[in-house]
Motif scaffolding. Sequence first.
Motif, PDB file in Angstrom:
ATOM      1  N   LYS A 111       1.292   4.442   6.314  1.00 53.82           N
ATOM      2  CA  LYS A 111       2.438   4.493   7.160  1.00 53.82           C
ATOM      3  C   LYS A 111       3.337   3.055   7.116  1.00 53.82           C
ATOM      4  O   LYS A 111       4.285   3.319   6.711  1.00 53.82           O
ATOM      5  CB  LYS A 111       1.964   4.603   8.660  1.00 53.82           C
ATOM      6  CG  LYS A 111       3.319   4.806   9.426  1.00 53.82           C
ATOM      7  CD  LYS A 111       2.783   5.357  11.029  1.00 53.82           C
ATOM      8  CE  LYS A 111       4.278   5.458  11.662  1.00 53.82           C
ATOM      9  NZ  LYS A 111       4.110   5.798  13.153  1.00 53.82           N
ATOM     10  N   GLU A 142       6.911   2.855   5.399  1.00 48.21           N
ATOM     11  CA  GLU A 142       7.772   2.223   6.217  1.00 48.21           C
ATOM     12  C   GLU A 142       8.679   0.955   5.341  1.00 48.21           C
ATOM     13  O   GLU A 142       9.568   0.968   5.250  1.00 48.21           O
ATOM     14  CB  GLU A 142       7.444   1.599   7.415  1.00 48.21           C
ATOM     15  CG  GLU A 142       7.069   2.750   8.409  1.00 48.21           C
ATOM     16  CD  GLU A 142       6.476   2.224   9.765  1.00 48.21           C
ATOM     17  OE1 GLU A 142       6.373   0.992   9.722  1.00 48.21           O
ATOM     18  OE2 GLU A 142       6.372   3.069  10.680  1.00 48.21           O
ATOM     19  N   GLN A 152      11.827   0.948   4.065  1.00 50.07           N
ATOM     20  CA  GLN A 152      12.907  -0.259   4.282  1.00 50.07           C
ATOM     21  C   GLN A 152      13.294  -0.755   3.015  1.00 50.07           C
ATOM     22  O   GLN A 152      14.761  -1.237   3.107  1.00 50.07           O
ATOM     23  CB  GLN A 152      11.971  -1.283   5.139  1.00 50.07           C
ATOM     24  CG  GLN A 152      12.743  -2.444   5.442  1.00 50.07           C
ATOM     25  CD  GLN A 152      12.144  -3.344   6.303  1.00 50.07           C
ATOM     26  OE1 GLN A 152      10.698  -3.089   6.525  1.00 50.07           O
ATOM     27  NE2 GLN A 152      12.703  -4.494   6.789  1.00 50.07           N
TER      28      GLN A 152
END
Length: 452
Positions: free
Chosen positions: A223, A227, A231
């Motif tokens: 995760k 992310e 990002q």
Amino acid sequence: PQAGGAMAGTGACQVLTKRNLCGTRHPWQKYNLSSVEEFAVGRARICSAHFITDRCGAAHKPAIMLLLSFGADPTIKNNHGKLPIEAIGTPSKTRPDIAQIYSTVQQGIKRFGKIIREKQREAAGIVDVPVPKVKAPPPAPPAAPAGASRTPSRPATRTELKPGSPPRRPSSATPEEIAARAAEEERKQQEAKAKAEEAKANREEAARKKQEEEARKKEEAQKKKEEEAKQKEEEKVRAAEEKKKKAEDEKQRKEEEKQRKEDEKKRKEEEAQRKKEEEIAKKEEAARLKKLEDEKRERLKFSNVATKGTRTLCSGTYDPIDSGKLGPENTVDGAESTMWCGAPPEVAWIAWDLGVVREITNFRVRFERIHATVYELLGSAVDEETEPTEWTSICEQSDGHEGWNDLEFSPPQHFRYIKLQEKAPAVNGTAMTIWQVEVIGRGPLLPGDLDE
């Protein structure tokens, strides 16, 4: 041995040799560990006071470690006052520190101590054997009849004698004791089994928790990775947008700068054009003012206003041969050799149209030999092209003579038409003859010309 042996070789490590062990001078390092162990078993502790020379180095470390592992006294110092650990544990880039060496030595001491204890047990003929599981003891046998021999049962033991060992004395335990021991052993085995199962369950639970924790961590890592990737992608998109926006802003700034420069250039051109137009306007205005001033000056200047081209009127012209050279226009042509001859026997008159109403101060007339002795000067302010019908008398002269006759008006007169009327000729039966006429005046004056 306790004596240790003499130091062998100057500057070399004094090591334990086969002579120390079995009478030969070959170094003990060349022999296997078992020979050293066999020699050490049952011997006194190796505690030579001088087992290291003044120059000990990394090559002597195995010998010192082996001596220490077999019980050499680590508190005995060498000739330089150094302990074995201090001698072999000098920190450097190629040697470990003292703490690591000391830990290695302690582990070696424990390992060789265990080997020595096992050797001693083998030498004494002691062997560990597993204890068989014993079920619940059977019911006690009936009592033996009196006088019968009693054969003791063989007790369970954990050790067995090796072949060739001296027989051991049989145990004197009773069957009840043996059964109790067996029950105790079974209970212990059950407890051990329960503990083992519990430990297994705990291990499985720990493994499950560990697996779940690893899965959770893996999921969190995945995760987090997603992310971070998201990002990074967002940052990449944002960076691209910022770059695009920056490029657009730069392009817009350049366009604005270009437009500003063009506007500035256009403004400068317009300013230059305006200044040029202003300069032209100023010059034109100056020229206009100069022209007005010149015109004003010309208007204010007194000069002959009856010049060539001035319209003339007369009572008639005497030209017997019709030469066309004796007309009234000859009086204002500026020539000295031309004249106007009035037609007899009528009283002759001649008039001049000055174009506009002018301020007149003088009148000059040049008569020929046939002239008027008495004449009158009249004027008309009618500002029209037609011949006036009404005249105003300016003056009357009775001293007319040949040549220039000058008349001065005070105050100045303002007329457009000037008329010379003959009243008495110098020669009876003839009309006056005039060479030239000059009307001195100025104008036309405009409002404000005389304000200064």
